[in-house]
Enzyme design. Structure first.
Site, PDB file in Angstrom:
ATOM      1  N   LEU A 132       0.832  -1.206   0.000  1.00 29.04           N
ATOM      2  CA  LEU A 132       0.000   0.000   0.000  1.00 29.04           C
ATOM      3  C   LEU A 132       0.866   1.254   0.000  1.00 29.04           C
ATOM      4  O   LEU A 132       0.583   2.225  -0.701  1.00 29.04           O
ATOM      5  CB  LEU A 132      -0.941  -0.016   1.216  1.00 29.04           C
ATOM      6  CG  LEU A 132      -1.962   1.116   1.228  1.00 29.04           C
ATOM      7  CD1 LEU A 132      -2.851   1.073  -0.003  1.00 29.04           C
ATOM      8  CD2 LEU A 132      -2.826   1.057   2.487  1.00 29.04           C
TER       9      LEU A 132
ATOM     10  N   ASP B 230      17.700  11.277  26.058  1.00 25.23           N
ATOM     11  CA  ASP B 230      16.498  11.700  25.332  1.00 25.23           C
ATOM     12  C   ASP B 230      15.284  10.922  25.801  1.00 25.23           C
ATOM     13  O   ASP B 230      15.287   9.693  25.809  1.00 25.23           O
ATOM     14  CB  ASP B 230      16.676  11.450  23.829  1.00 25.23           C
ATOM     15  CG  ASP B 230      17.667  12.406  23.197  1.00 25.23           C
ATOM     16  OD1 ASP B 230      17.719  13.572  23.626  1.00 25.23           O
ATOM     17  OD2 ASP B 230      18.383  11.989  22.265  1.00 25.23           O
TER      18      ASP B 230
ATOM     19  N   GLU C  25      25.734  12.124  15.906  1.00 31.53           N
ATOM     20  CA  GLU C  25      24.924  10.911  15.738  1.00 31.53           C
ATOM     21  C   GLU C  25      24.959  10.320  14.332  1.00 31.53           C
ATOM     22  O   GLU C  25      24.000   9.655  13.909  1.00 31.53           O
ATOM     23  CB  GLU C  25      23.467  11.159  16.172  1.00 31.53           C
ATOM     24  CG  GLU C  25      23.347  11.596  17.622  1.00 31.53           C
ATOM     25  CD  GLU C  25      21.902  11.830  18.088  1.00 31.53           C
ATOM     26  OE1 GLU C  25      20.973  11.288  17.477  1.00 31.53           O
ATOM     27  OE2 GLU C  25      21.727  12.558  19.075  1.00 31.53           O
TER      28      GLU C  25
ATOM     29  N   HIS D  15      11.625  21.314  11.822  1.00 24.56           N
ATOM     30  CA  HIS D  15      10.848  20.531  10.848  1.00 24.56           C
ATOM     31  C   HIS D  15      10.757  21.250   9.512  1.00 24.56           C
ATOM     32  O   HIS D  15      10.345  20.673   8.518  1.00 24.56           O
ATOM     33  CB  HIS D  15       9.443  20.279  11.378  1.00 24.56           C
ATOM     34  CG  HIS D  15       9.443  19.541  12.678  1.00 24.56           C
ATOM     35  ND1 HIS D  15       9.718  18.203  12.762  1.00 24.56           N
ATOM     36  CD2 HIS D  15       9.252  19.962  13.956  1.00 24.56           C
ATOM     37  CE1 HIS D  15       9.675  17.829  14.026  1.00 24.56           C
ATOM     38  NE2 HIS D  15       9.408  18.874  14.767  1.00 24.56           N
TER      39      HIS D  15
ATOM     40  N   HIS E 249      15.923  15.581  26.857  1.00 22.56           N
ATOM     41  CA  HIS E 249      15.266  16.291  25.770  1.00 22.56           C
ATOM     42  C   HIS E 249      13.908  15.665  25.510  1.00 22.56           C
ATOM     43  O   HIS E 249      13.754  14.449  25.536  1.00 22.56           O
ATOM     44  CB  HIS E 249      16.118  16.237  24.493  1.00 22.56           C
ATOM     45  CG  HIS E 249      15.358  16.651  23.284  1.00 22.56           C
ATOM     46  ND1 HIS E 249      15.011  17.959  23.050  1.00 22.56           N
ATOM     47  CD2 HIS E 249      14.837  15.940  22.262  1.00 22.56           C
ATOM     48  CE1 HIS E 249      14.311  18.024  21.930  1.00 22.56           C
ATOM     49  NE2 HIS E 249      14.186  16.808  21.426  1.00 22.56           N
TER      50      HIS E 249
HETATM   51  N1  GLN Z   1      19.130  13.276  20.045  1.00 21.99           N
HETATM   52  C1  GLN Z   1      18.102  13.047  19.086  1.00 21.99           C
HETATM   53  C2  GLN Z   1      18.403  13.830  17.818  1.00 21.99           C
HETATM   54  O1  GLN Z   1      18.919  14.885  17.901  1.00 21.99           O
HETATM   55  C3  GLN Z   1      16.737  13.438  19.612  1.00 21.99           C
HETATM   56  C4  GLN Z   1      15.620  13.014  18.701  1.00 21.99           C
HETATM   57  C5  GLN Z   1      14.225  13.265  19.240  1.00 21.99           C
HETATM   58  O2  GLN Z   1      14.030  14.020  20.156  1.00 21.99           O
HETATM   59  N2  GLN Z   1      13.222  12.668  18.683  1.00 21.99           N
HETATM   60  O3  GLN Z   1      18.102  13.404  16.728  1.00 21.99           O
HETATM   61 ZN    ZN Z   2      13.163  16.125  19.842  1.00 27.68          ZN
END
Ligand code: GLN
Ligand code: ZN
Length: 757
Positions: free
Chosen positions: A18, A598, A483, A693, A640
């Site tokens: 899908l 996090d 990361e 975003h 976070h």
């Molecule tokens: N440490 C993660 C990042 O910076 C946090 C991601 C999140 O809060 N969803 O991507």
């Molecule tokens: Zn976040």
């Protein structure tokens, strides 16, 4: 004869057909007619699978191109006026509401109860005029009938649809009820004429704390709907509804579905005096996780119901199978033992079919299958990975002190300031930097075996070195390694922890065409070796600035996985907490002075009923604190959180006692921060100053303005400056432009602080 059925089946297809079709259609490479054909093929396959498993009805109406609540919005012509659609909502309109148009933002999206599936929030108001749109649902009913299937249609209930909708200010949602009921009535009457045997109406909101005014309308609503003549099966799920047993028994419905996996204790309240003219559908196969059912145990529990109800007993899964992966048969790489413990949607159909046969013909008729299920359950119970004594002992030995830092925040922060020597309004980021095509290529090559470990390590180190140089050039104060090595914040850690398993095709729909593949926590969780220390140590070796270590917290590791069902979630969370605590301590020992844990999901775990919140928050907070509390006072712990909306759990957020919390605030113009201010949140706080975003580069003045607002709520010595979230989805030019403006805004404000030179 016992009736076997399901509340719904995953619509995505075993190979995510899908998703492929819908996305091709969005790109313009698959015409609407072909998309419809692909959908019809999937439905036909899924119905055939239900019949093959021995189910008495196929469930029609669980299919959706985006989400099933949105389908009801189209079916009842309830598009918001702002889109300016014509009389009948078509497929293009449906997608326009889901994805937005150049002129109009999409409908909001929310999590479906306590699942990770999202629905599009209907927007209603005085302009909304619900009426039946025959272009939706009915063609699917015709399809199923033409294939010769006995049909049970499923629809979201009118009260659930209304409850989940967003109303314009001052609009009383219930005032829409009579128009909406007319539309439902028209549909039900038509379904009955078509020869549909049953209509299942989902009212999962019955498991929430509903206001009296809403509960009070149920009898009237269902009396009216029953008038259409179609036999109605009212489906509750995700929680107990026995508080309503009295009036549910009196409703003019033909049957009721109960979730006996989430709330087994509620059965008695219904068996007692269940009306002779109604069936009771019992959800005994877990629709929320991929574990194989202990069929013999379930049959034992069904005994009393079977005796009491006879032919009026139906068996089913607890909720729609939407929340589990499609077909275990595709998994080729799972360890055979683990594979034996699992059942995906197709296998759960078989389990339901087996239960039916065992009830009708006695267990001997299916003894082989029952025996195999029992052996599988036993093999899981006795597997060495299921219970690791050292892990159990460590959890059992936890004390209050393990969840406490060595000194209170006021003292810790002094020690940290001395150690870190940061300027006021320190700048930092949330962890990830752009995941470039090169990074992904290197990771894929490493996974495929075409890049060796040394090659992979040097590719990642080059990325880290680049990220460190960029951050130094930008003038950030607390750096991150970026990361680059992480595909996903759960998978990266899960792959290195004992007790986790990963599937190849275990996809479940998250929203629209987006699917996720949650890892499976099948055994006791422990950490064979450090997971992030080498990367962080390397990153710290490149700079004199503090390097922030970066971990996913225990709750996030829990909620974004399928969790074992043979251990309370709390226990699993504590095991995760201990594994991560070791990582925190190892980072400290490697010279890392700032460590971020996090926890974007703490709110996600909230139980549906408020009465259950305190118990949950208690262990959730405990798990976080255990993770964080093994380090010295001068080591600074950050956390976070995104997806905001935690005004109502601020005391628990404060109880985490992180030295610094960074939160997503920019889109709501710092509204959330006001809540932190009113609550007098005691520790350091970094409200996000720009929305990561969007590709838009925020202006320095904008961030300056947001920070000034923040300063009205948070004292300068406790305020941090950072983006809303990680930057992995952005490009380097965007990131550099935005962060240089952010640093400039922070410096400007710093210079203006009282006492600044
Ligand atoms: N440490 C993660 C990042 O910076 C946090 C991601 C999140 O809060 N969803 O991507
Ligand atoms: Zn976040």
């Amino acid at each position: 004869m016992t009736v076997a059925h399901i509340l719904g089946f995953p619509r995505i297809g075993a190979r995510r057909e899908l998703k492929t079709a819908v996305e091709a259609h969005w790109k313009g490479s698959l015409p609407a007619a072909s998309l419809q054909q692909a959908a019809a093929d999937l439905r036909a396959r899924h119905w055939a699978q239900q019949r093959a498993a021995g189910l008495d009805y196929v469930t029609v109406g669980d299919f959706a191109f985006y989400d099933h609540l949105h389908n009801a919005t189209a079916l009842f012509s309830a598009a918001p006026d702002r889109f300016g659609f014509g009389e009948r909502i078509g497929l293009a309109d449906y997608f326009a509401m889901a994805r937005g148009t150049p002129q109009q933002p999409a409908l909001a999206m929310k999590k479906w109860f306590d699942t990770n599936y999202h629905y599009l929030v209907p927007e209603i108001g005085a302009q909304t005029r619900p009426r039946l749109n025959r272009d939706w649902l009915l063609p699917e009913v015709h399809e199923a009938l033409a294939l010769g299937h006995p049909v049970k249609v499923v629809l979201p209930g009118p009260l659930t649809w209304l409850w989940l909708a967003d109303a314009e200010p001052g609009f009383d949602k219930l005032s829409l009820l009579s128009l909406l009921l007319n539309a439902y009535f028209a549909l039900l009457a038509e379904l009955r004429q078509l020869g549909v045997a049953w209509v299942q109406i989902d009212e999962p909101i019955l498991s929430l704390d509903l206001p009296a005014a809403w509960l009070a309308v149920y009898p009237t609503v269902y009396r009216e709907l029953a008038g259409a003549g179609a036999p109605l099966l009212l489906a509750s799920y995700f929680g107990a509804v026995d508080a309503h047993a009295g009036w549910l028994k009196d409703l003019p419905i033909a049957g009721l579905h109960l979730d006996l996996v989430r709330a087994p204790q509620q059965l008695d309240a219904f068996l007692d005096g269940w009306p002779q003219d109604k069936i009771l559908s019992l959800g005994v196969v877990d629709g929320r996780n991929p574990w194989r059912t202990d069929l013999v145990a379930v049959l034992g529990r069904l005994n009393r119901a079977h005796t009491a109800l006879g032919e009026r007993l139906w068996v089913s899964a607890s909720c729609s199978l939407l929340h589990v992966p499609v077909d275990l048969a595709q998994e080729r790489k799972l360890a055979p033992e683990l594979r034996r413990w699992l059942a995906f949607a197709v296998q759960k159909l078989d389990e339901i079919g087996l239960l039916k046969r065992a009830l009708d013909h006695g267990p001997d008729a299916v003894w082989k299958a029952l025996d195999e299920a029992s052996r599988a359950v036993e093999s899981r119970r006795s597997a060495a990975s299921s219970c690791v004594p050292a892990v159990r002992a460590r959890v059992a030995a936890l004390t209050e002190a393990d969840a406490c830092r060595e000194s209170p925040f006021g003292q810790r922060i002094q020690a940290q300031r001395q150690a870190l020597k940061l300027p006021p309004l320190p700048t930092t980021t949330i962890g990830s930097f752009p995941q470039t095509a090169e990074i992904r290529a290197a990771r894929a090559a490493f996974k495929a075996g075409t890049l060796d470990e040394a090659g992979y390590r040097s590719a990642m180190e080059a990325e880290i070195a680049h990220a460190v140089r960029q951050q130094e050039a930008l003038g950030l104060d607390v750096l991150v390694h970026g990361e680059a090595e992480r595909n996903d914040m759960v998978e990266y850690f899960g792959e290195q922890l004992a007790g986790y398993a990963f599937t190849e095709f275990g996809w479940v729909q998250s929203y629209g065409s987006r699917c996720v593949k949650p890892p499976i926590i099948h055994g006791d969780v422990w950490r064979p070796q450090p997971m992030t220390v080498a990367w962080s140590r390397y990153a710290q070796s490149l700079t004199d600035k503090p390097m922030k270590g970066m971990l996913s917290g225990p709750l996030t590791m829990l909620f974004w996985s399928f969790v074992r069902d043979d251990l309370p979630k709390r226990e699993v969370a504590l095991q995760l907490a201990l594994a991560l605590r070791d990582e925190v301590c190892d980072l400290e020992a490697a010279g890392i002075q700032v460590i971020q844990i996090d926890e974007p999901t703490i709110r996600e775990g909230l139980p549906l009923k408020r009465a259950d919140w305190p118990a949950y928050l208690d262990w959730a907070v405990q798990a976080f604190r255990i993770t964080a509390s093994g380090v010295r006072a001068e080591t600074q712990i950050h956390t976070h959180m995104c997806y905001s909306e935690f005004n109502d759990i601020l005391p628990a957020i404060a109880a985490l006692d992180a030295d610094v919390i960074t939160i997503e605030t920019s889109r709501a113009r710092m509204k959330l921060l006001d809540a932190f201010g009113d609550f007098q949140y005691p520790n350091d706080i970094g409200p996000g100053v720009y929305d990561i975003h969007s590709p838009r580069i925020p202006a320095r003045e904008e961030m300056h303005d947001l920070l000034q607002r923040a300063l009205a709520v948070v004292p300068a010595e406790r305020l941090w400056v950072n983006p809303d979230c990680g930057l992995k989805t952005r490009s380097w030019p965007e990131v550099e432009a935005a962060l240089s403006q952010m640093v400039a805004a922070a410096r400007e404000l710093r210079a203006a602080l009282p006492g600044a030179a």
